[in-house]
Design a protein around this motif. Sequence first.
Motif, mmCIF file in Angstrom:
data_model
loop_
_atom_site.group_PDB
_atom_site.id
_atom_site.type_symbol
_atom_site.label_atom_id
_atom_site.label_comp_id
_atom_site.label_asym_id
_atom_site.label_seq_id
_atom_site.Cartn_x
_atom_site.Cartn_y
_atom_site.Cartn_z
ATOM 1 N N ASN A 171 0.816 -1.213 0.000
ATOM 2 C CA ASN A 171 0.000 0.000 0.000
ATOM 3 C C ASN A 171 0.849 1.261 0.000
ATOM 4 N N THR A 174 1.260 1.372 -3.823
ATOM 5 C CA THR A 174 0.085 1.406 -4.686
ATOM 6 C C THR A 174 -0.857 2.573 -4.416
ATOM 7 N N HIS A 175 -0.777 3.181 -3.222
ATOM 8 C CA HIS A 175 -1.734 4.257 -2.927
ATOM 9 C C HIS A 175 -1.533 5.471 -3.830
ATOM 10 N N GLY A 179 -5.408 4.370 -4.916
ATOM 11 C CA GLY A 179 -6.081 4.765 -3.678
ATOM 12 C C GLY A 179 -5.358 4.270 -2.436
ATOM 13 N N ASP A 180 -5.549 5.010 -1.347
ATOM 14 C CA ASP A 180 -4.885 4.707 -0.087
ATOM 15 C C ASP A 180 -5.820 3.881 0.799
ATOM 16 N N TYR A 181 -5.416 2.670 1.101
ATOM 17 C CA TYR A 181 -6.242 1.774 1.906
ATOM 18 C C TYR A 181 -5.647 1.531 3.294
ATOM 19 N N ARG A 182 -4.769 2.442 3.749
ATOM 20 C CA ARG A 182 -4.078 2.201 5.015
ATOM 21 C C ARG A 182 -5.036 2.094 6.193
ATOM 22 N N TRP A 183 -6.116 2.881 6.176
ATOM 23 C CA TRP A 183 -7.040 2.847 7.312
ATOM 24 C C TRP A 183 -7.850 1.561 7.325
ATOM 25 N N TYR A 184 -8.140 1.019 6.150
ATOM 26 C CA TYR A 184 -8.775 -0.294 6.092
ATOM 27 C C TYR A 184 -7.822 -1.371 6.612
ATOM 28 N N LEU A 185 -6.555 -1.249 6.226
ATOM 29 C CA LEU A 185 -5.553 -2.199 6.695
ATOM 30 C C LEU A 185 -5.325 -2.051 8.199
#
Length: 281
Positions: A171, A174-175, A179-185
């Motif tokens: 991430n 790729t963000h 898109g940034d998925y850090r908060w989902y992770l």
Amino acid sequence: MLNKLDHWLVHYPPNPELRGIKRFVVEFWFFGLKEARACLFAGLFFIAMFVIPKSGLWGIPRYDILLIFALVVQAVMFWAKLETLDEIKSITLFHLVGFVLEYFKTSSSIQSWAYPDFAYTKIGGVPLFTGFMYAAVGSYIIQAWRLLDVKVKSYPPYWLSTLVAVLIYLNFFTHHYIGDYRWYLAAFAMGLYARTYVYFTPYDHKRSMPLLFAFVLIGFFIWLAENIGTFIGIWQYPNQMGAWATVHLGKWGAWSLLIVMTFTIVANLKHIKQTIRVSRD
């Protein structure tokens, strides 16, 4: 001398008679000593970043001096048996993982941050010493694990923790594109490690804390160190080019996720080593 200190810290005679405030003081003292010892490489490296002048030393650029310093410290620690060959291999892995991330983040198409000073040991604008900043974090976790006799309770399945660690690392790349998925992770990691505790021995009694709290706490101290590192101009974020500004608080979260990844690597390496040992027996 430090090797004797390690033995003294780990094997200091227990005192079951200690109670109340006296026990708290003694345990806090030993915890501080073990933490300081675990931070030996990270602490020396951080001090070097702070004291080496921007102009360098003896005609050698600052970034190159930092690389030489890190290599010498690692060699001395290995020679003094403060690090094992397995630990050196692990630190090298952290160095490579960190350098690849640095190379991508400082590329001309991304430019998340920059290393403005000249150095002979730069590859694609990234000084080779930068990998040691990540290796220092890995070194701390490895050393603290041994000195504090860390045990982990209710650790999630290794394949699942590995998956989360890989996704966190990916991430960071790729963000910029999808898109940034850090908060989902982060939410996934919180659920995964919600029941996980680390048990550690400051002195002669086992203590415990939620592993998630440890991730956040270590991430906070790295965020503080990053503020100092940017203040003295080791690297700069785009909003710090004209004048220094505090590193965005969101970086604390990013560092905490990186600690999740780092801890997972250490835990998996120890698990693999233990599996190999058992199979040989």
